[in-house]
Design a protein around this motif. Structure first.
Motif, PDB file in Angstrom:
ATOM      1  N   ALA A  18     -26.829  -1.916 -52.590  1.00  0.00           N
ATOM      2  CA  ALA A  18     -26.363  -2.407 -53.347  1.00  0.00           C
ATOM      3  C   ALA A  18     -24.313  -2.889 -53.423  1.00  0.00           C
ATOM      4  O   ALA A  18     -25.096  -4.266 -54.195  1.00  0.00           O
ATOM      5  CB  ALA A  18     -26.331  -2.346 -54.955  1.00  0.00           C
ATOM      6  N   ARG A  19     -23.735  -2.220 -52.911  1.00  0.00           N
ATOM      7  CA  ARG A  19     -22.163  -2.250 -52.518  1.00  0.00           C
ATOM      8  C   ARG A  19     -22.389  -3.709 -51.569  1.00  0.00           C
ATOM      9  O   ARG A  19     -21.171  -4.425 -51.844  1.00  0.00           O
ATOM     10  CB  ARG A  19     -21.319  -1.744 -52.662  1.00  0.00           C
ATOM     11  N   GLY A  25     -26.936  -4.215 -60.000  1.00  0.00           N
ATOM     12  CA  GLY A  25     -28.015  -4.024 -60.696  1.00  0.00           C
ATOM     13  C   GLY A  25     -29.642  -3.784 -59.920  1.00  0.00           C
ATOM     14  O   GLY A  25     -29.729  -3.792 -60.428  1.00  0.00           O
ATOM     15  N   LEU A  26     -29.018  -3.589 -59.181  1.00  0.00           N
ATOM     16  CA  LEU A  26     -30.054  -3.855 -57.518  1.00  0.00           C
ATOM     17  C   LEU A  26     -30.482  -1.828 -57.593  1.00  0.00           C
ATOM     18  O   LEU A  26     -30.104  -1.409 -57.864  1.00  0.00           O
ATOM     19  CB  LEU A  26     -29.247  -3.704 -56.344  1.00  0.00           C
ATOM     20  N   PHE A  27     -31.805  -2.304 -57.699  1.00  0.00           N
ATOM     21  CA  PHE A  27     -32.693  -0.941 -57.336  1.00  0.00           C
ATOM     22  C   PHE A  27     -33.843  -0.703 -56.691  1.00  0.00           C
ATOM     23  O   PHE A  27     -34.056  -2.328 -55.487  1.00  0.00           O
ATOM     24  CB  PHE A  27     -33.194  -0.704 -59.549  1.00  0.00           C
ATOM     25  N   LEU A  28     -34.185   0.011 -56.459  1.00  0.00           N
ATOM     26  CA  LEU A  28     -35.914   0.527 -55.046  1.00  0.00           C
ATOM     27  C   LEU A  28     -37.037   0.314 -55.925  1.00  0.00           C
ATOM     28  O   LEU A  28     -36.865   0.609 -56.832  1.00  0.00           O
ATOM     29  CB  LEU A  28     -34.904   1.277 -54.747  1.00  0.00           C
ATOM     30  N   TYR A  42     -47.744   2.765 -48.798  1.00  0.00           N
ATOM     31  CA  TYR A  42     -45.624   2.924 -49.281  1.00  0.00           C
ATOM     32  C   TYR A  42     -45.000   1.658 -49.434  1.00  0.00           C
ATOM     33  O   TYR A  42     -44.998   0.862 -48.289  1.00  0.00           O
ATOM     34  CB  TYR A  42     -44.660   3.996 -49.962  1.00  0.00           C
ATOM     35  N   ASN A  43     -44.984   0.705 -50.502  1.00  0.00           N
ATOM     36  CA  ASN A  43     -43.920   0.237 -50.229  1.00  0.00           C
ATOM     37  C   ASN A  43     -43.086  -0.399 -50.866  1.00  0.00           C
ATOM     38  O   ASN A  43     -42.403   0.317 -52.245  1.00  0.00           O
ATOM     39  CB  ASN A  43     -44.736  -1.834 -50.421  1.00  0.00           C
ATOM     40  N   PHE A  44     -41.664  -0.293 -50.597  1.00  0.00           N
ATOM     41  CA  PHE A  44     -39.915  -0.430 -50.977  1.00  0.00           C
ATOM     42  C   PHE A  44     -39.403  -1.634 -50.702  1.00  0.00           C
ATOM     43  O   PHE A  44     -39.429  -2.273 -49.293  1.00  0.00           O
ATOM     44  CB  PHE A  44     -39.464   0.752 -50.098  1.00  0.00           C
ATOM     45  N   LYS A  45     -39.070  -2.035 -52.210  1.00  0.00           N
ATOM     46  CA  LYS A  45     -38.205  -3.618 -51.950  1.00  0.00           C
ATOM     47  C   LYS A  45     -36.800  -2.897 -52.419  1.00  0.00           C
ATOM     48  O   LYS A  45     -37.118  -2.769 -53.335  1.00  0.00           O
ATOM     49  CB  LYS A  45     -39.484  -4.205 -52.460  1.00  0.00           C
ATOM     50  N   LEU A  46     -36.029  -3.359 -52.575  1.00  0.00           N
ATOM     51  CA  LEU A  46     -34.749  -4.018 -53.084  1.00  0.00           C
ATOM     52  C   LEU A  46     -34.932  -5.644 -54.233  1.00  0.00           C
ATOM     53  O   LEU A  46     -35.141  -6.297 -53.222  1.00  0.00           O
ATOM     54  CB  LEU A  46     -33.855  -4.420 -51.862  1.00  0.00           C
ATOM     55  N   GLU A  47     -34.438  -4.715 -55.361  1.00  0.00           N
ATOM     56  CA  GLU A  47     -35.024  -6.106 -56.585  1.00  0.00           C
ATOM     57  C   GLU A  47     -34.088  -5.805 -57.804  1.00  0.00           C
ATOM     58  O   GLU A  47     -33.504  -4.375 -57.456  1.00  0.00           O
ATOM     59  CB  GLU A  47     -37.046  -6.152 -57.536  1.00  0.00           C
ATOM     60  N   LEU A  64     -34.289   3.711 -59.377  1.00  0.00           N
ATOM     61  CA  LEU A  64     -36.272   3.342 -58.742  1.00  0.00           C
ATOM     62  C   LEU A  64     -36.934   3.368 -59.976  1.00  0.00           C
ATOM     63  O   LEU A  64     -36.994   3.699 -60.913  1.00  0.00           O
ATOM     64  CB  LEU A  64     -36.942   5.146 -58.333  1.00  0.00           C
ATOM     65  N   VAL A  65     -37.943   1.737 -59.600  1.00  0.00           N
ATOM     66  CA  VAL A  65     -39.181   1.424 -60.433  1.00  0.00           C
ATOM     67  C   VAL A  65     -39.759   1.138 -59.485  1.00  0.00           C
ATOM     68  O   VAL A  65     -40.094   1.474 -58.714  1.00  0.00           O
ATOM     69  CB  VAL A  65     -38.510   0.196 -60.863  1.00  0.00           C
TER      70      VAL A  65
END
Length: 111
Positions: A18-19, A25-28, A42-47, A64-65
């Protein structure tokens, strides 16, 4: 209440990313999709935008969302960030997984 956990290493990595991207406010996001060599993957994405029905897990300021449909496949899991000779990646330590492939992103569920 969700029993999904975020490790300290994963939290640190999310905050680092995020930094690095200068996105407050970026989350995984973790999603479970059908496919992969073991049945699910599993599918990971930064959003930075979540949905009203998302489940949010926080640890050390990182988030984590996960969507409600994916949660039953990872109940009791820990999402970790691992750095080793194979590379760096977010990984799910999933007690619901009956088997998984060598890459660690595909799994079968215990029935």
């Amino acid at each position: 209440m969700a029993t999904l956990q975020l490790s300290s290493n994963a939290a640190k990595r999310i905050l680092f990313l995020a930094r690095k991207d200068a996105q407050e406010g970026l989350f995984l996001r973790l999603a479970v999709d059908s496919g992969g060599c073991s049945g699910f993957k599993y599918n990971f994405k930064l959003e930075s935008n979540s949905n009203a029905d998302d489940i949010i897990i926080e640890h050390d300021g990182a988030k984590l969302v996960i969507d409600p449909a994916s949660l039953p496949f990872v109940e009791g899991s820990v999402v970790d960030f691992v750095s080793d000779l194979s590379g760096e990646s977010f990984q799910v330590k999933n007690p619901m997984a009956d088997s998984s492939c060598g890459c660690g992103t595909s799994f079968a569920v215990k029935i």
